[in-house]
Design an enzyme around this catalytic site. Structure first.
Site, PDB file in Angstrom:
ATOM      1  N   ASP A 118       0.808  -1.213   0.000  1.00  0.00           N
ATOM      2  CA  ASP A 118       0.000   0.000   0.000  1.00  0.00           C
ATOM      3  C   ASP A 118       0.847   1.271   0.000  1.00  0.00           C
ATOM      4  O   ASP A 118       2.071   1.225   0.210  1.00  0.00           O
ATOM      5  CB  ASP A 118      -0.974   0.004   1.199  1.00  0.00           C
ATOM      6  CG  ASP A 118      -0.333  -0.468   2.498  1.00  0.00           C
ATOM      7  OD1 ASP A 118       0.904  -0.379   2.612  1.00  0.00           O
ATOM      8  OD2 ASP A 118      -1.052  -0.909   3.397  1.00  0.00           O
ATOM      9  N   HIS A 160      -7.708  -5.017   9.799  1.00  0.00           N
ATOM     10  CA  HIS A 160      -7.386  -4.675   8.415  1.00  0.00           C
ATOM     11  C   HIS A 160      -6.082  -5.338   7.976  1.00  0.00           C
ATOM     12  O   HIS A 160      -5.172  -5.569   8.769  1.00  0.00           O
ATOM     13  CB  HIS A 160      -7.424  -3.157   8.153  1.00  0.00           C
ATOM     14  CG  HIS A 160      -6.289  -2.344   8.679  1.00  0.00           C
ATOM     15  ND1 HIS A 160      -6.485  -1.221   9.456  1.00  0.00           N
ATOM     16  CD2 HIS A 160      -4.944  -2.451   8.515  1.00  0.00           C
ATOM     17  CE1 HIS A 160      -5.305  -0.690   9.737  1.00  0.00           C
ATOM     18  NE2 HIS A 160      -4.360  -1.420   9.180  1.00  0.00           N
ATOM     19  N   ASN A 183      -8.190  -3.450  14.031  1.00  0.00           N
ATOM     20  CA  ASN A 183      -9.563  -3.748  13.584  1.00  0.00           C
ATOM     21  C   ASN A 183      -9.604  -4.876  12.540  1.00  0.00           C
ATOM     22  O   ASN A 183     -10.611  -5.084  11.894  1.00  0.00           O
ATOM     23  CB  ASN A 183     -10.226  -2.478  13.027  1.00  0.00           C
ATOM     24  CG  ASN A 183      -9.531  -1.947  11.772  1.00  0.00           C
ATOM     25  OD1 ASN A 183      -8.548  -2.523  11.313  1.00  0.00           O
ATOM     26  ND2 ASN A 183     -10.026  -0.860  11.221  1.00  0.00           N
ATOM     27  N   GLU A 210      -9.970  -1.983   4.969  1.00  0.00           N
ATOM     28  CA  GLU A 210     -10.691  -1.779   6.216  1.00  0.00           C
ATOM     29  C   GLU A 210     -11.897  -2.724   6.285  1.00  0.00           C
ATOM     30  O   GLU A 210     -12.315  -3.284   5.272  1.00  0.00           O
ATOM     31  CB  GLU A 210     -11.178  -0.327   6.282  1.00  0.00           C
ATOM     32  CG  GLU A 210     -10.065   0.721   6.225  1.00  0.00           C
ATOM     33  CD  GLU A 210      -9.252   0.805   7.510  1.00  0.00           C
ATOM     34  OE1 GLU A 210      -9.378  -0.064   8.380  1.00  0.00           O
ATOM     35  OE2 GLU A 210      -8.457   1.770   7.634  1.00  0.00           O
TER      36      GLU A 210
HETATM   37  C1  GLP Z   1      -0.972  -0.041   8.608  1.00  0.00           C
HETATM   38  C2  GLP Z   1      -0.555  -0.603   7.225  1.00  0.00           C
HETATM   39  C3  GLP Z   1      -0.697  -2.080   7.206  1.00  0.00           C
HETATM   40  C4  GLP Z   1      -0.092  -2.592   8.497  1.00  0.00           C
HETATM   41  C5  GLP Z   1      -1.001  -2.263   9.641  1.00  0.00           C
HETATM   42  C6  GLP Z   1      -0.398  -2.476  11.006  1.00  0.00           C
HETATM   43  O1  GLP Z   1      -1.903   0.949   8.533  1.00  0.00           O
HETATM   44  N1  GLP Z   1      -1.223  -0.061   6.109  1.00  0.00           N
HETATM   45  O2  GLP Z   1      -0.081  -2.629   6.050  1.00  0.00           O
HETATM   46  O3  GLP Z   1       0.069  -3.981   8.448  1.00  0.00           O
HETATM   47  O4  GLP Z   1      -1.528  -0.969   9.494  1.00  0.00           O
HETATM   48  O5  GLP Z   1       0.551  -1.498  11.274  1.00  0.00           O
HETATM   49  P1  GLP Z   1       1.610  -1.603  12.449  1.00  0.00           P
HETATM   50  O6  GLP Z   1       2.522  -2.713  12.075  1.00  0.00           O
HETATM   51  O7  GLP Z   1       2.290  -0.270  12.487  1.00  0.00           O
HETATM   52  O8  GLP Z   1       0.856  -1.907  13.689  1.00  0.00           O
END
Ligand code: GLP
Length: 244
Positions: free
Chosen positions: A66, A136, A134, A141
């Site tokens: 992403d 995702h 959540n 989402e």
């Molecule tokens: C982010 C990214 C995801 C990631 C997730 C968890 O928003 N877009 O690809 O896996 O949320 O993030 P983190 O590893 O900082 O908890």
């Protein structure tokens, strides 16, 4: 789904890096799907160490999950910048083989289509994933269609708040992002899901609870993928009933 239990965040990084390095040794031209956020940083650190000891990334191709819409690649908050800083600039991957969606494209829907085409023409051998509190995956989402390909999303408030720690203020966090869709992620031959810390423990518990795949909890789709490995640390496993 297989589960590999690790003690802590750093061990998660070294175990994941060893796993990925072995895959690269078996297939030096593999296509690797990459993630951003806090979770994979220790994996990149250990992969850089593997590179210093001889692992070459010269012939692999990578696709990131992403990118924020509206941030230029050299913006310190963009995922382009993150990937260069924490991984690409320390290894020998040619820049044209490291793909991320262009969140600064003038034609975002065309960019999504082209990105999806590129993914399909390569086929991702191994996708590394994190998970949002959540549920995702990527930036998909709750409510995202399981049939979705690379697309633009409006970020949930909770996601913007969770990611605000990387920005100077909440207002600066972009409202939209380009993300691989659920179908794009599921087309990977293999998926490694990294789960670290107490904040992810509820999401992990829900994922392991046996709940049928449903779009209100995007990660639940992983239950229907034939080859998923979850690498989870002690804090994330707390509350799931799984002991280290
Ligand atoms: C982010 C990214 C995801 C990631 C997730 C968890 O928003 N877009 O690809 O896996 O949320 O993030 P983190 O590893 O900082 O908890």
């Amino acid at each position: 789904m297989n589960i590999i239990k690790v003690q802590d965040y750093d061990e998660m990084g070294s175990v994941t890096a060893d796993y990925v390095s072995e895959k690269i040794q078996d297939n030096p031209e593999m296509t690797l799907g990459l993630a951003t956020g806090s979770t994979p940083k220790s994996t990149y650190k250990h992969l850089i160490e593997a590179h210093q000891k001889g692992t070459s990334f010269k012939h692999i191709t990578t696709f990131n999950l992403d990118e924020y819409v509206g941030l230029k690649p050299n913006d310190p908050n963009s995922y382009h910048y993150y990937m260069n800083k924490f991984f690409f600039q320390h290894i020998d991957i040619p820049s044209e083989k490291a793909h991320l969606p262009n969140g600064h494209s003038r034609n975002i829907s065309q960019e999504c289509e082209e990105y999806e085409k590129k993914i399909k023409s390569h086929m991702i051998d191994l996708q590394i994933l994190g998970i949002g509190a959540n549920g995702h995956i990527g930036f998909n989402e709750p409510g995202t269609s399981f049939e979705s390909n690379t697309h633009v999303v409006e970020l949930a408030d909770s996601t913007r708040r969770a990611n605000a720690r990387f920005f100077s203020s909440l207002e600066e966090v972009p409202t939209h992002a380009i993300t691989m869709g659920i179908a794009s992620i599921m087309s990977s031959k293999e998926i490694v899901l990294l789960v670290s810390g107490e904040a992810k423990s509820e999401a992990l518990e829900r994922l392991l609870s046996g709940e049928e795949p449903n779009e209100s909890f995007p990660a639940s789709i992983l239950r229907s993928h034939p080859h998923v490995t979850i690498i989870a640390d002690k804090e994330a496993l707390m509350g799931t009933g799984i002991k280290l």
